[in-house]
Design a protein around this motif. Structure first.
Motif, short mmCIF file in Angstrom:
data_model
loop_
_atom_site.label_atom_id
_atom_site.label_comp_id
_atom_site.label_asym_id
_atom_site.label_seq_id
_atom_site.Cartn_x
_atom_site.Cartn_y
_atom_site.Cartn_z
N LEU A 199 -19.34 -7.76 66.80
CA LEU A 199 -20.49 -8.44 67.37
C LEU A 199 -20.50 -9.86 66.81
O LEU A 199 -20.60 -10.05 65.60
N VAL A 200 -20.39 -10.86 67.70
CA VAL A 200 -20.24 -12.25 67.28
C VAL A 200 -21.33 -13.09 67.94
O VAL A 200 -21.58 -12.96 69.14
N HIS A 201 -21.96 -13.94 67.14
CA HIS A 201 -22.91 -14.88 67.74
C HIS A 201 -23.09 -16.07 66.82
O HIS A 201 -22.66 -16.06 65.67
N GLY A 202 -23.71 -17.11 67.35
CA GLY A 202 -23.94 -18.32 66.58
C GLY A 202 -23.20 -19.49 67.19
O GLY A 202 -22.22 -19.32 67.91
N GLU A 203 -23.70 -20.71 66.90
CA GLU A 203 -23.07 -21.90 67.47
C GLU A 203 -21.58 -21.94 67.16
O GLU A 203 -20.76 -22.25 68.01
N ARG A 204 -21.23 -21.68 65.91
CA ARG A 204 -19.84 -21.41 65.54
C ARG A 204 -19.79 -19.93 65.22
O ARG A 204 -20.38 -19.47 64.22
N VAL A 259 -18.83 -11.37 77.19
CA VAL A 259 -18.90 -12.73 76.68
C VAL A 259 -20.19 -13.35 77.24
O VAL A 259 -20.36 -13.46 78.46
N GLY A 260 -21.09 -13.74 76.35
CA GLY A 260 -22.41 -14.21 76.75
C GLY A 260 -22.39 -15.54 77.47
O GLY A 260 -21.40 -16.29 77.45
N GLY A 261 -23.51 -15.87 78.08
CA GLY A 261 -23.63 -17.08 78.86
C GLY A 261 -23.46 -18.34 78.02
O GLY A 261 -23.87 -18.40 76.86
N LEU A 262 -22.83 -19.36 78.63
CA LEU A 262 -22.62 -20.66 78.00
C LEU A 262 -21.75 -20.57 76.75
O LEU A 262 -21.77 -21.48 75.92
N SER A 263 -20.98 -19.51 76.62
CA SER A 263 -20.09 -19.35 75.47
C SER A 263 -18.69 -19.85 75.82
O SER A 263 -18.30 -19.86 76.99
N GLY A 264 -17.94 -20.25 74.79
CA GLY A 264 -16.59 -20.71 74.99
C GLY A 264 -15.62 -19.99 74.08
O GLY A 264 -15.95 -19.70 72.92
N VAL A 265 -14.44 -19.69 74.59
CA VAL A 265 -13.40 -19.03 73.80
C VAL A 265 -12.19 -19.96 73.73
O VAL A 265 -11.66 -20.39 74.76
N HIS A 266 -11.77 -20.29 72.51
CA HIS A 266 -10.66 -21.21 72.25
C HIS A 266 -9.35 -20.63 72.75
O HIS A 266 -9.15 -19.41 72.77
N GLN A 267 -8.41 -21.51 73.12
CA GLN A 267 -7.11 -21.04 73.59
C GLN A 267 -6.41 -20.19 72.54
O GLN A 267 -6.57 -20.39 71.34
N ALA A 308 -15.80 -5.55 72.11
CA ALA A 308 -16.53 -6.57 71.36
C ALA A 308 -17.59 -7.21 72.24
O ALA A 308 -17.53 -7.17 73.47
N MET A 309 -18.57 -7.82 71.59
CA MET A 309 -19.63 -8.54 72.31
C MET A 309 -19.80 -9.91 71.69
O MET A 309 -19.99 -10.04 70.48
N ILE A 310 -19.75 -10.95 72.54
CA ILE A 310 -19.96 -12.32 72.12
C ILE A 310 -21.33 -12.75 72.63
O ILE A 310 -21.60 -12.69 73.83
N GLY A 311 -22.21 -13.16 71.73
CA GLY A 311 -23.55 -13.57 72.13
C GLY A 311 -23.55 -14.86 72.91
O GLY A 311 -22.53 -15.56 73.02
N ALA A 312 -24.70 -15.21 73.46
CA ALA A 312 -24.83 -16.42 74.27
C ALA A 312 -24.67 -17.67 73.41
O ALA A 312 -24.95 -17.67 72.21
N VAL A 313 -24.20 -18.73 74.04
CA VAL A 313 -24.08 -20.07 73.43
C VAL A 313 -23.30 -19.97 72.11
O VAL A 313 -23.72 -20.47 71.07
N THR A 314 -22.16 -19.30 72.17
CA THR A 314 -21.32 -19.09 70.99
C THR A 314 -19.93 -19.66 71.26
O THR A 314 -19.37 -19.47 72.34
N PHE A 315 -19.38 -20.34 70.26
CA PHE A 315 -18.01 -20.83 70.36
C PHE A 315 -17.13 -19.96 69.49
O PHE A 315 -17.37 -19.81 68.29
N VAL A 316 -16.10 -19.36 70.09
CA VAL A 316 -15.21 -18.44 69.39
C VAL A 316 -13.85 -19.10 69.22
O VAL A 316 -13.14 -19.33 70.20
#
Length: 267
Positions: free
Chosen positions: A187-192, A154-162, A170-178
């Motif tokens: 592979l997930v990235h983007g503001e949303r 899980v990349g830096g400054l990213s958030g994962v919803h409850q 899996a890989m979550i890019g930086a500054v991504t809200f999941v």
């Protein structure tokens, strides 16, 4: 058991009566260890670490300054019920990390597996299940009841919803809200967060064969288009690949969240 004879406790540390400190453990300056804490063999608390609550920490885990582990959840529904935190072996938990115990309504247990790297400022909330070999990069925030399977980044400054589930590898890019479930090896990235492909770098690092990766890519392409809903397309996959079967099982399992789905034509 108390404090093992080979453990080292700095004279400025506070180890409360009832705590158990394993063989070869090291409790550094100005640390606080609560009465229900169990530290395994060769655990290291660098300095200014707080470990409290009903908390178990596995062998050879290293915890860096100003981390706080085992405090009560940040949940207004929490009523003081007895809940626990379990952290496995050989983890590296860096500065200012917070990991909380569970809640009665969420099963009462927060668990982190083995061989994880939780970087500075990251947060793991109540009732989460974090697998083995997970990396949470600086200031990643994991909300309550989240499941993160093995080998996820899980990349830096990213958030994962409850309540979100993130599948193995899996890989979550930086500054991504999941806000939705992520299939294994996605592979997930983007503001949303968008599901933009497969974590091919991670698959190669784990030594997956070209045939295994090709089967996953073909499955991802099939999931990206065609008739029916995402779960229906997953059920229709006919494969002998163990990795693809893992994706199918994950996607078709019960979940309280919807899925991030592939964009048409991406692989």
């Amino acid at each position: 058991m108390g404090v093992a004879p080979s453990a080292i406790v700095h004279p400025t540390a506070l180890v409360e009566d009832g705590a158990e400190i394993g063989e070869g453990a090291h409790v550094g300056p100005f640390c606080v260890v609560g009465p229900e804490v169990r530290l395994g063999a060769r655990v290291t608390l660098k300095s200014h670490v707080v470990v409290t609550g009903d908390t178990r920490i596995g062998d050879e885990t290293v915890i860096f300054p100003f981390a706080v582990l085992g405090e009560i959840p940040q949940d207004l529904k929490f009523g003081g019920e007895r809940t626990r935190l379990e952290i496995g072996a050989r983890n590296r938990i860096r500065e200012h990390v917070t990991i909380h115990t569970g809640t009665g309504g969420g099963g009462g247990l927060t668990r982190v597996g083995d061989d994880c790297l939780i970087m500075a400022g990251a947060h793991v909330a109540h009732d989460c299940r974090v697998g083995d070999g997970v990396i949470l990069v600086n200031n990643a925030g994991i909300a309550g009841h989240v499941t993160i399977e093995d080998d996820v980044i899980v990349g830096g400054l990213s958030g994962v919803h409850q309540w979100v589930r993130i599948g193995r590898g899996a890989m979550i890019g930086a500054v991504t809200f999941v806000a939705h479930d992520v299939m294994p090896y996605g592979l997930v990235h983007g503001e949303r967060g968008r599901l933009d492909g497969l974590n091919l770098v991670g698959l190669k690092r784990k030594g997956r064969s070209r045939e295994e990766i090709a089967a996953l890519r073909a499955a991802f392409a099939a999931l990206s288009g065609g008739a029916g809903a995402f779960q229906e397309r997953a059920r229709a996959l006919d494969t002998d690949s163990a990795l693809v079967r893992e994706v199918v099982d994950f996607v078709t399992a019960a979940s309280g969240r919807s899925f991030l789905t592939p964009q048409r034509g991406e692989a």
